[in-house]
Design an enzyme around this catalytic site. Structure first.
Site, PDB file in Angstrom:
ATOM      1  N   ILE A 154       0.203  -0.105  13.849  1.00 27.78           N
ATOM      2  CA  ILE A 154      -1.098   0.020  14.774  1.00 27.78           C
ATOM      3  C   ILE A 154      -2.445  -0.235  14.330  1.00 27.78           C
ATOM      4  O   ILE A 154      -3.340   0.183  14.806  1.00 27.78           O
ATOM      5  CB  ILE A 154      -0.711   1.648  14.929  1.00 27.78           C
ATOM      6  CG1 ILE A 154      -0.516   2.404  13.904  1.00 27.78           C
ATOM      7  CG2 ILE A 154       0.226   2.045  16.111  1.00 27.78           C
ATOM      8  CD1 ILE A 154      -1.773   2.535  13.063  1.00 27.78           C
TER       9      ILE A 154
ATOM     10  N   GLY B 213       6.215   0.239  10.512  1.00 30.24           N
ATOM     11  CA  GLY B 213       4.862   0.581   9.884  1.00 30.24           C
ATOM     12  C   GLY B 213       5.057  -0.765   8.737  1.00 30.24           C
ATOM     13  O   GLY B 213       5.107  -0.388   7.401  1.00 30.24           O
ATOM     14  N   CYS B 214       4.591  -1.941   8.998  1.00 29.64           N
ATOM     15  CA  CYS B 214       4.817  -3.011   8.115  1.00 29.64           C
ATOM     16  C   CYS B 214       3.807  -3.291   7.256  1.00 29.64           C
ATOM     17  O   CYS B 214       3.744  -4.343   6.450  1.00 29.64           O
ATOM     18  CB  CYS B 214       5.256  -4.296   9.057  1.00 29.64           C
ATOM     19  SG  CYS B 214       3.836  -4.829  10.038  1.00 29.64           S
TER      20      CYS B 214
ATOM     21  N   CYS C 155      -5.711  11.982  -5.119  1.00 34.51           N
ATOM     22  CA  CYS C 155      -4.147  11.952  -4.868  1.00 34.51           C
ATOM     23  C   CYS C 155      -3.516  11.882  -6.357  1.00 34.51           C
ATOM     24  O   CYS C 155      -2.192  11.858  -6.206  1.00 34.51           O
ATOM     25  CB  CYS C 155      -4.163  10.488  -3.829  1.00 34.51           C
ATOM     26  SG  CYS C 155      -4.644  10.936  -2.089  1.00 34.51           S
TER      27      CYS C 155
ATOM     28  N   TYR D 262       0.794  -1.115  -0.057  1.00 29.76           N
ATOM     29  CA  TYR D 262      -0.144   0.171   0.052  1.00 29.76           C
ATOM     30  C   TYR D 262       0.918   1.063   0.034  1.00 29.76           C
ATOM     31  O   TYR D 262       0.840   1.961   0.844  1.00 29.76           O
ATOM     32  CB  TYR D 262      -0.974   0.112   1.182  1.00 29.76           C
ATOM     33  CG  TYR D 262      -2.020   1.063   1.297  1.00 29.76           C
ATOM     34  CD1 TYR D 262      -2.494   1.520   0.131  1.00 29.76           C
ATOM     35  CD2 TYR D 262      -2.803   1.800   2.461  1.00 29.76           C
ATOM     36  CE1 TYR D 262      -3.567   2.241   0.068  1.00 29.76           C
ATOM     37  CE2 TYR D 262      -3.746   2.533   2.228  1.00 29.76           C
ATOM     38  CZ  TYR D 262      -4.155   2.720   1.243  1.00 29.76           C
ATOM     39  OH  TYR D 262      -5.111   3.680   1.204  1.00 29.76           O
TER      40      TYR D 262
ATOM     41  N   GLN E 227      -4.016  -5.265  10.101  1.00 28.56           N
ATOM     42  CA  GLN E 227      -3.060  -5.514   9.309  1.00 28.56           C
ATOM     43  C   GLN E 227      -2.243  -6.421   9.871  1.00 28.56           C
ATOM     44  O   GLN E 227      -1.328  -7.482   9.276  1.00 28.56           O
ATOM     45  CB  GLN E 227      -2.322  -4.158   9.123  1.00 28.56           C
ATOM     46  CG  GLN E 227      -2.692  -3.309   8.143  1.00 28.56           C
ATOM     47  CD  GLN E 227      -1.780  -2.096   8.158  1.00 28.56           C
ATOM     48  OE1 GLN E 227      -0.804  -1.620   9.082  1.00 28.56           O
ATOM     49  NE2 GLN E 227      -1.565  -1.291   7.037  1.00 28.56           N
TER      50      GLN E 227
END
Length: 395
Positions: free
Chosen positions: A210, A187-188, A366, A149, A214
């Site tokens: 967090i 942040g995996c 985006c 992502y 995930q």
């Protein structure tokens, strides 16, 4: 985000009945602003704004970009080429010309980020609950098989999966990973990089996130490999690691926490180690985020400028390499949209039409952001001053 789940036929009420063209003429101030970026209300160009209800104008005038996004979610307007619309708006730097149009919302966001720490340890979990925990089915449908992502690397790739594999491999090579080394991933995500590094480079990986969703999926995907996926904040970590990497997480750190972020990396990394920071950046320092993105997508996020990163690194770490391939992010976002739209017939059984419009607005806005070059994508390799070995980067 649960308010967007569970398809409801009453969602059709969000789409306003089309009013007569005569009643849809925009106020002069909005018409003139749009003209600066070659956009028309109810024009014939594919990127023009097709207004279905005149309430869109009051939404924009009172709430600025937040009102613009919410009125799209509510079906007040459409655009055939939404990404091109945002490219033109951002290329023309329309926000710099705003006079009284949603100005209060922008000022509020700026003050909010300047005077409050929106990324405390307690607040850090909010974005996980709001965005990353919406449902793994959305991300599994939209992303490539590596579940990456973040921006792919399209230099030699012609598919999303290849672009992501090339990105993952480039990261591992930039980190000069060797069998037996310990790699920390801050942040995996869903474990794509951890899995790739452990499987192909023989390293032991600790990945932190967090997001509970995930963590669950990453643990499944990395089963049988020397990978641990831990639900924790980076500030709570202990230990020593040969290499550290962070992909697409720094955007959630916040300017007030940049010093402790890099101090934590310094504390956790061995003296001869390497740290690769993969982050979205912005072309100038702005002490706020888009109010719509903050409310609906990435709560409490903040994009860094090169100035902000360089300032906090002063006397902390040595910059070995700074690689920008931001325009590849537009390609990545458009590829994600194609996959999401293809999967929508199945996803629509669980998610509402308003969620569909929100997600389209998110990805297309985006894409325009990166195409306009307001948005950058940086991979920065950093070391301690104690490291004496000369670093040779790769592309």
């Amino acid at each position: 985000m649960t308010r967007f789940k569970q398809h409801d036929k009453s969602d059709d009420a969000l789409i306003y009945s089309t009013q007569s063209q005569a009643s849809l003429s925009p106020p002069a101030i909005l018409r003139d602003l749009a003209k600066q970026c070659d956009v028309r209300f109810n024009g014939k160009q594919p990127w023009d704004i097709q207004v279905h209800h005149r309430d869109v104008y009051s939404q924009i005038l009172t709430k600025g970009s937040l009102g613009f996004g919410e009125s799209y979610m509510d079906g007040l307007w459409d655009s055939e080429q939404l990404d091109e619309l945002f490219y033109r708006i951002m290329r023309a730097n329309i926000e710099e010309h705003l006079v009284g149009v949603g100005k209060f919302a922008l000022i509020f966001q700026s003050l909010r980020h300047r005077f409050f720490n929106l990324q405390t340890v307690k607040r850090a979990y909010q974005v996980g609950e709001q965005h990353y925990d919406i449902g793994n089915d959305v991300f599994e449908a939209m992303l490539d098989p590596t579940m990456s992502y973040s921006c792919g690397f399209w230099q030699k790739a012609d598919t999303l999966e290849q672009a992501q594999l090339d990105k993952l491999d480039m990261i591992c090579k930039k980190l000069q990973l060797k069998p037996g080394e310990k790699l920390l991933e801050i942040g995996c995500g869903w474990g794509g990089l951890a899995r790739h590094a452990a499987k192909n480079y023989g390293v032991e990986v600790l990945g932190i996130t967090i997001s509970q969703e995930q963590q669950k999926l990453a643990q499944q995907r990395c089963k049988g490999l020397p990978v641990e996926i831990r639900l924790t904040d980076y500030r709570d970590l202990q230990g020593q690691f040969d290499k550290i990497v962070s992909v697409g997480m720094f955007e959630h750190v916040g300017e007030k926490n940049y010093p402790i972020y890099f101090d934590t990396v310094n504390r956790l990394m061995k003296d001869d180690g390497l740290f690769l920071l993969h982050t979205i950046g912005i072309y100038k320092t702005i002490h706020r985020v888009d109010p719509w993105i903050d409310k609906y997508i990435f709560r409490n996020g903040q994009l860094p400028s090169a100035e902000q990163i360089a300032a906090v690194l002063n006397k902390r770490m040595v910059i070995e390499d700074w690689h920008n391939f931001g325009q590849d992010y537009a390609l990545t976002l458009l590829a994600w949209w194609d996959k999401f739209e293809e999967a929508w017939p199945e996803l629509s059984q669980k998610y509402s039409q308003r969620f569909y419009r929100m997600w389209k607005y998110y990805l297309m806005s985006c894409a325009g952001f990166f195409k306009s070059r307001q948005g950058q994508l940086w991979q920065i390799v950093l070391t301690k001053r104690d490291r004496l070995e000369t670093y040779r980067s790769i592309r």
